[in-house]
Design an enzyme around this catalytic site. Structure first.
Site, PDB file in Angstrom:
ATOM      1  N   HIS A  13     -26.260  -1.281  -1.336  1.00 52.19           N
ATOM      2  CA  HIS A  13     -25.083  -1.615  -2.141  1.00 52.19           C
ATOM      3  C   HIS A  13     -24.602  -3.032  -1.831  1.00 52.19           C
ATOM      4  O   HIS A  13     -25.009  -3.626  -0.849  1.00 52.19           O
ATOM      5  CB  HIS A  13     -23.943  -0.611  -1.897  1.00 52.19           C
ATOM      6  CG  HIS A  13     -23.365  -0.652  -0.519  1.00 52.19           C
ATOM      7  ND1 HIS A  13     -23.796   0.191   0.482  1.00 52.19           N
ATOM      8  CD2 HIS A  13     -22.396  -1.422   0.038  1.00 52.19           C
ATOM      9  CE1 HIS A  13     -23.117  -0.053   1.583  1.00 52.19           C
ATOM     10  NE2 HIS A  13     -22.260  -1.037   1.347  1.00 52.19           N
ATOM     11  N   GLU A  66     -19.900  -1.163  -4.005  1.00 55.30           N
ATOM     12  CA  GLU A  66     -18.834  -0.598  -3.175  1.00 55.30           C
ATOM     13  C   GLU A  66     -17.582  -1.445  -3.367  1.00 55.30           C
ATOM     14  O   GLU A  66     -17.604  -2.653  -3.140  1.00 55.30           O
ATOM     15  CB  GLU A  66     -19.239  -0.619  -1.706  1.00 55.30           C
ATOM     16  CG  GLU A  66     -18.132  -0.221  -0.757  1.00 55.30           C
ATOM     17  CD  GLU A  66     -18.487  -0.482   0.703  1.00 55.30           C
ATOM     18  OE1 GLU A  66     -17.562  -0.492   1.521  1.00 55.30           O
ATOM     19  OE2 GLU A  66     -19.674  -0.681   1.019  1.00 55.30           O
ATOM     20  N   HIS A 111     -22.575 -14.108  -7.033  1.00 49.34           N
ATOM     21  CA  HIS A 111     -22.286 -13.204  -8.145  1.00 49.34           C
ATOM     22  C   HIS A 111     -23.252 -12.026  -8.109  1.00 49.34           C
ATOM     23  O   HIS A 111     -24.267 -12.067  -7.439  1.00 49.34           O
ATOM     24  CB  HIS A 111     -22.378 -13.940  -9.490  1.00 49.34           C
ATOM     25  CG  HIS A 111     -23.753 -14.418  -9.812  1.00 49.34           C
ATOM     26  ND1 HIS A 111     -24.219 -15.634  -9.410  1.00 49.34           N
ATOM     27  CD2 HIS A 111     -24.772 -13.828 -10.488  1.00 49.34           C
ATOM     28  CE1 HIS A 111     -25.464 -15.790  -9.831  1.00 49.34           C
ATOM     29  NE2 HIS A 111     -25.828 -14.702 -10.483  1.00 49.34           N
ATOM     30  N   GLU A 133     -22.706 -11.707 -13.731  1.00 46.88           N
ATOM     31  CA  GLU A 133     -23.626 -12.258 -14.722  1.00 46.88           C
ATOM     32  C   GLU A 133     -24.140 -11.154 -15.633  1.00 46.88           C
ATOM     33  O   GLU A 133     -24.448 -10.045 -15.161  1.00 46.88           O
ATOM     34  CB  GLU A 133     -24.814 -12.924 -14.026  1.00 46.88           C
ATOM     35  CG  GLU A 133     -25.806 -13.554 -14.968  1.00 46.88           C
ATOM     36  CD  GLU A 133     -26.948 -14.235 -14.241  1.00 46.88           C
ATOM     37  OE1 GLU A 133     -27.844 -14.757 -14.927  1.00 46.88           O
ATOM     38  OE2 GLU A 133     -26.973 -14.243 -12.981  1.00 46.88           O
TER      39      GLU A 133
END
Length: 119
Positions: A6, A54, A73, A115
């Site tokens: 994550h 998360e 990003h 993005e």
């Protein structure tokens, strides 16, 4: 051997962020950890990829996070890129477009850039 599990983003208003991520990207809450002074919420996509997002909410945090130059990003692919762009345009969350590359970025409630690119 390692596999991505994550990415974490700290958020100031958990409810607002959960609503944004569900509306903008279709991410759903998979599980939650309530630590009293913090809450962790793990989000997953509709395709049930292994990678999760998360969101961390800290009880005593009241100031917006300093994102520096915001040079990092997360990226998401869209099956229907044009429909995704139209949706994000209506939401008013597009913060940057690069038409030459065929991509754009949306900004979440805390200012993180995400993005969006064609699948």
């Amino acid at each position: 051997m390692f596999r991505f599990a994550h990415n974490n983003l700290n958020v100031l208003d958990l409810g607002k962020s959960l609503k944004f991520y569900e509306e903008a990207l279709g991410l759903k809450e998979l599980r939650r950890v309530d630590g009293g002074d913090f809450i962790l919420v793990y989000l997953g996509d509709a395709y049930q990829s292994q990678h999760q997002l998360e969101l961390t909410w800290l009880k005593d945090r009241h100031e917006p996070y300093n994102l520096g130059d915001n040079e990092f990003h997360l990226a998401f692919t869209a099956k229907d890129f044009d429909a995704a762009h139209e949706k994000h345009e209506k939401m008013g969350c597009i913060c940057y477009e690069n038409q030459a590359m065929g991509i754009y970025f949306i900004s979440d409630p805390d200012g993180y850039w995400l993005e969006v690119l064609p699948e």
